[in-house]
Design an enzyme around this catalytic site. Structure first.
Site, PDB file in Angstrom:
ATOM      1  N   TYR A 117       1.005  -1.313   0.039  1.00 38.00           N
ATOM      2  CA  TYR A 117      -0.037  -0.153  -0.048  1.00 38.00           C
ATOM      3  C   TYR A 117       0.815   1.244  -0.065  1.00 38.00           C
ATOM      4  O   TYR A 117       1.772   1.513   0.836  1.00 38.00           O
ATOM      5  CB  TYR A 117      -0.782   0.185   1.263  1.00 38.00           C
ATOM      6  CG  TYR A 117      -1.971  -1.011   1.192  1.00 38.00           C
ATOM      7  CD1 TYR A 117      -1.997  -1.948   0.037  1.00 38.00           C
ATOM      8  CD2 TYR A 117      -2.863  -1.230   2.348  1.00 38.00           C
ATOM      9  CE1 TYR A 117      -3.094  -3.007   0.189  1.00 38.00           C
ATOM     10  CE2 TYR A 117      -3.828  -2.228   2.394  1.00 38.00           C
ATOM     11  CZ  TYR A 117      -3.882  -3.010   1.260  1.00 38.00           C
ATOM     12  OH  TYR A 117      -4.810  -3.782   1.045  1.00 38.00           O
ATOM     13  N   GLY A 118       0.273   2.227  -0.784  1.00 41.30           N
ATOM     14  CA  GLY A 118       1.402   3.412  -1.117  1.00 41.30           C
ATOM     15  C   GLY A 118       2.417   3.423  -2.011  1.00 41.30           C
ATOM     16  O   GLY A 118       3.112   4.259  -2.214  1.00 41.30           O
TER      17      GLY A 118
END
Length: 408
Positions: free
Chosen positions: A100-101
């Protein structure tokens, strides 16, 4: 987390569904023994909780796939306020992942490295974990679930241990509450040349080593169907490691293609189910229709299935009618259905208002008649939710293309 299984009945007509839902609305359904309103009341503290392995968690997790750092900008302030509100009301279970990210550039680098091309050592992501870690420093204790990403160059159990240590460091904790394999080992860029080699058992061994070293308190997996679950469960049992959870796509519109069978297998073997996309990317909120289509064109096919207008109208109407009788929103009813079927929804929230709305989905349960109406309405739509263009429910985009798995 027991599941009572699907209701077996032939889908009635849309008119019959709406009549039954309307009768419930006119009769007035009894409220459950705790708050069931459209949002958490002031000062409310979430008491609808359960055990997840060694963890005490609310019956819903906050999904953070869209929690991307903003370098101190307005988005960071909004997400910090969201985190603070979640802590205030007791929705302190957050689901994240090392991916995530991640930027699109990291996906290209991953693909190149998987094919044996020089691409440096770009990180897989981690900024989502780091953001949560920064929020947690001065906040009440939270429970964090994160995930290990199977990739071709991670070829040993030690790679899992190293990844777990890196995730723990980003989250600012000496150990991880729940550590999950993000998916089966499907990223096989040399499959075309007959050189595919799944390393799932290697990763299970890595999870076991993390558990016995005290680096991980609970072990889980994601996107596993009954066959792979049975293998994983047996492997970990031999290593004296309980399999705590399995995270899959599960909602009123996602019960086929092995999803319900997976939920039932997990219930029979004491494995908790974490349900992502419990609102089918917003389709179960009542916000969208054939007249008000979402910006994501990949979702249009569900609303205009086979050229029909308002394909989801029977289900949305049933959600609205039951919600009106209970003083809830359609989204809260849809989330409560997931809970009533034995799973713990992972809900993407990005504002304090979203948190308060999520809290209103807990603390009560749908009755048998309500579930029957909702499942019949879902069946009458003729739609099975499989995600959007770049966010499918049975595949990951891995730079060079999509790699898929099947629950059944």
């Amino acid at each position: 987390m027991a599941s009572s299984g699907p209701v077996q009945l032939a889908p009635p007509s849309s008119i019959r569904i709406l009549m039954r839902a309307g009768l419930l609305l006119l009769a007035g359904l009894p409220f459950a023994d705790s708050y069931a309103g459209s949002s958490a009341p002031p000062g409310a503290r979430m008491t609808d909780r359960t055990r997840l392995g060694t963890l005490d968690v609310p019956r819903a997790a906050i999904g953070t796939i869209n929690w991307v750092p903003d370098d101190g900008g307005p988005s960071d302030a909004r997400l910090l306020a969201t985190f603070a509100e979640a802590s205030r009301v007791g929705l302190n279970f957050f689901d994240t992942a090392e991916r995530y990210g991640a930027s699109p550039l990291s996906m290209v680098g991953q693909a190149a490295r998987a094919l044996g091309l020089p691409a440096g050592d770009r990180p897989l992501g981690g900024s989502g974990e780091a953001l949560l870690g920064s929020f947690a420093r001065d906040a009440p204790p939270s429970v964090f679930a994160t995930k290990f990403t199977p990739v071709p160059w991670r070829a040993s159990a030690d790679a899992v241990v190293d990844a777990a240590r890196a995730s723990a460091a980003r989250l600012g904790s000496p150990s991880l509450d729940l550590y999950q394999a993000h998916m089966p080992d499907v990223i096989q860029p040399m499959r075309w040349a007959g050189r595919a080699r799944a390393k799932d058992e290697v990763y299970w061994e890595g999870l076991a080593q993390c558990y016995h070293a005290g680096l991980v308190r609970n072990v889980g997996v994601s996107n596993y169907g009954p066959t792979l679950l049975a293998r994983c469960h047996a492997y970990l049992a031999e290593r004296r490691v309980p399999l705590c959870s399995n995270q899959i796509c599960f909602s009123l519109l996602s019960r086929s293609h092995g999803a319900q069978r997976t939920v039932d297998w997990c219930a029979a073997h004491g494995v908790a189910v974490l349900a992502y996309y419990p609102l089918a990317m917003g389709l179960l909120t009542g916000r969208w229709s054939a007249q008000r289509l979402p910006a994501d064109r990949g979702l249009h096919r569900y609303l205009l299935r086979d050229g029909r207008v308002d394909a989801l109208a029977p289900l949305v109407a049933a959600l609205e009618a039951i919600g009106a009788a209970r003083g809830c929103t359609p989204a809260q009813v849809a989330l409560n259905w997931v809970i009533s079927r034995g799973a713990l929804p992972v809900v993407g929230v990005t504002s304090p208002e979203h948190v308060r709305s999520l809290a209103g989905a807990l603390g009560w349960r749908l009755g048998d008649e309500e579930r029957t109406i909702l499942e019949a309405a879902a069946g009458s739509c003729g739609v099975e939710f499989e995600g959007s263009t770049f966010r499918p429910t049975n595949a990951k985009f891995v730079g060079y293309g999509f790699e898929k798995w099947e629950l059944d």
